[in-house]
Design a protein around this motif. Structure first.
Motif, PDB file in Angstrom:
ATOM      1  N   HIS A  29       0.820  -1.207   0.000  1.00  0.00           N
ATOM      2  CA  HIS A  29       0.000   0.000   0.000  1.00  0.00           C
ATOM      3  C   HIS A  29       0.856   1.259   0.000  1.00  0.00           C
ATOM      4  O   HIS A  29       0.500   2.262  -0.606  1.00  0.00           O
ATOM      5  CB  HIS A  29      -0.940  -0.008   1.208  1.00  0.00           C
ATOM      6  CG  HIS A  29      -2.099  -0.926   1.050  1.00  0.00           C
ATOM      7  ND1 HIS A  29      -1.991  -2.294   1.098  1.00  0.00           N
ATOM      8  CD2 HIS A  29      -3.411  -0.668   0.820  1.00  0.00           C
ATOM      9  CE1 HIS A  29      -3.164  -2.846   0.922  1.00  0.00           C
ATOM     10  NE2 HIS A  29      -4.053  -1.883   0.749  1.00  0.00           N
ATOM     11  N   ASP A  30       1.998   1.208   0.686  1.00  0.00           N
ATOM     12  CA  ASP A  30       2.896   2.365   0.702  1.00  0.00           C
ATOM     13  C   ASP A  30       3.461   2.635  -0.686  1.00  0.00           C
ATOM     14  O   ASP A  30       3.572   3.791  -1.103  1.00  0.00           O
ATOM     15  CB  ASP A  30       4.038   2.131   1.697  1.00  0.00           C
ATOM     16  CG  ASP A  30       3.546   2.110   3.135  1.00  0.00           C
ATOM     17  OD1 ASP A  30       2.518   2.760   3.422  1.00  0.00           O
ATOM     18  OD2 ASP A  30       4.189   1.430   3.964  1.00  0.00           O
ATOM     19  N   GLU A  31       3.826   1.572  -1.407  1.00  0.00           N
ATOM     20  CA  GLU A  31       4.370   1.740  -2.762  1.00  0.00           C
ATOM     21  C   GLU A  31       3.306   2.238  -3.736  1.00  0.00           C
ATOM     22  O   GLU A  31       3.612   2.987  -4.664  1.00  0.00           O
ATOM     23  CB  GLU A  31       4.939   0.411  -3.265  1.00  0.00           C
ATOM     24  CG  GLU A  31       6.147  -0.053  -2.503  1.00  0.00           C
ATOM     25  CD  GLU A  31       6.557  -1.468  -2.875  1.00  0.00           C
ATOM     26  OE1 GLU A  31       7.711  -1.817  -2.589  1.00  0.00           O
ATOM     27  OE2 GLU A  31       5.746  -2.222  -3.444  1.00  0.00           O
ATOM     28  N   ALA A  32       2.073   1.829  -3.535  1.00  0.00           N
ATOM     29  CA  ALA A  32       0.992   2.237  -4.433  1.00  0.00           C
ATOM     30  C   ALA A  32       0.384   3.575  -4.037  1.00  0.00           C
ATOM     31  O   ALA A  32      -0.397   4.151  -4.798  1.00  0.00           O
ATOM     32  CB  ALA A  32      -0.095   1.165  -4.446  1.00  0.00           C
ATOM     33  N   PRO A  38      -6.529   0.062   9.282  1.00  0.00           N
ATOM     34  CA  PRO A  38      -5.932  -0.077  10.622  1.00  0.00           C
ATOM     35  C   PRO A  38      -5.717  -1.546  10.990  1.00  0.00           C
ATOM     36  O   PRO A  38      -6.612  -2.377  10.833  1.00  0.00           O
ATOM     37  CB  PRO A  38      -6.964   0.580  11.555  1.00  0.00           C
ATOM     38  CG  PRO A  38      -7.709   1.527  10.682  1.00  0.00           C
ATOM     39  CD  PRO A  38      -7.737   0.888   9.321  1.00  0.00           C
ATOM     40  N   GLY A  39      -4.510  -1.843  11.466  1.00  0.00           N
ATOM     41  CA  GLY A  39      -4.165  -3.199  11.848  1.00  0.00           C
ATOM     42  C   GLY A  39      -3.584  -4.035  10.718  1.00  0.00           C
ATOM     43  O   GLY A  39      -3.207  -5.184  10.928  1.00  0.00           O
ATOM     44  N   GLN A  40      -3.510  -3.477   9.535  1.00  0.00           N
ATOM     45  CA  GLN A  40      -2.997  -4.204   8.372  1.00  0.00           C
ATOM     46  C   GLN A  40      -1.476  -4.280   8.426  1.00  0.00           C
ATOM     47  O   GLN A  40      -0.811  -3.336   8.833  1.00  0.00           O
ATOM     48  CB  GLN A  40      -3.433  -3.482   7.094  1.00  0.00           C
ATOM     49  CG  GLN A  40      -2.952  -4.121   5.828  1.00  0.00           C
ATOM     50  CD  GLN A  40      -3.454  -3.363   4.611  1.00  0.00           C
ATOM     51  OE1 GLN A  40      -4.173  -2.390   4.718  1.00  0.00           O
ATOM     52  NE2 GLN A  40      -3.059  -3.826   3.456  1.00  0.00           N
ATOM     53  N   ALA A  41      -0.931  -5.400   8.006  1.00  0.00           N
ATOM     54  CA  ALA A  41       0.522  -5.564   7.982  1.00  0.00           C
ATOM     55  C   ALA A  41       1.131  -4.643   6.931  1.00  0.00           C
ATOM     56  O   ALA A  41       0.525  -4.363   5.889  1.00  0.00           O
ATOM     57  CB  ALA A  41       0.881  -7.010   7.672  1.00  0.00           C
ATOM     58  N   ASP A  42       2.332  -4.152   7.215  1.00  0.00           N
ATOM     59  CA  ASP A  42       3.011  -3.252   6.277  1.00  0.00           C
ATOM     60  C   ASP A  42       3.336  -3.951   4.966  1.00  0.00           C
ATOM     61  O   ASP A  42       3.438  -3.309   3.929  1.00  0.00           O
ATOM     62  CB  ASP A  42       4.303  -2.718   6.895  1.00  0.00           C
ATOM     63  CG  ASP A  42       4.027  -1.784   8.063  1.00  0.00           C
ATOM     64  OD1 ASP A  42       2.936  -1.191   8.092  1.00  0.00           O
ATOM     65  OD2 ASP A  42       4.911  -1.666   8.926  1.00  0.00           O
ATOM     66  N   SER A  43       3.508  -5.262   5.006  1.00  0.00           N
ATOM     67  CA  SER A  43       3.910  -6.003   3.809  1.00  0.00           C
ATOM     68  C   SER A  43       2.726  -6.565   3.022  1.00  0.00           C
ATOM     69  O   SER A  43       2.928  -7.262   2.025  1.00  0.00           O
ATOM     70  CB  SER A  43       4.826  -7.160   4.212  1.00  0.00           C
ATOM     71  OG  SER A  43       4.148  -8.031   5.106  1.00  0.00           O
TER      72      SER A  43
END
Length: 90
Positions: A29-32, A38-43
């Motif tokens: 999500h960070d790359e997109a 909330p609570g979602q893994a960074d990967s």
């Protein structure tokens, strides 16, 4: 070589290929640039494309199985070629 043996070898290569190809083409999500839940893994991937992964794994497994069977028939690499140490290594 029996066709059932070829099918079993293909299945093994298919599972191995799927695990090898799993991390390729994944965007977080960070790359997109999308907000995370909330609570979602960074990967966690933005969208998981399981069909595309299985198709790529099937093609790679078919290629590797074809090379394996061709080597079995033609004897390009044998067990003796894989022994790197011991009395017959010289």
């Amino acid at each position: 070589m029996e066709w059932t043996s070829i099918l079993a070898i293909y299945f093994l290569f298919f599972v191995f290929s799927a695990f090898v190809l799993l991390p390729f083409g994944v965007r977080t999500h960070d790359e997109a640039g999308i907000e995370k839940i909330p609570g979602q893994a960074d990967s966690a991937p933005v969208e998981f494309r399981g069909g595309r992964l299985l198709l790529r794994a099937a093609l790679l497994a078919a290629l590797v199985t074809a090379v394996y069977v061709a080597n079995y028939i033609n004897g390009w690499i044998t067990v003796e070629d894989l022994i790197l140490w011991g009395p017959d290594a010289g």
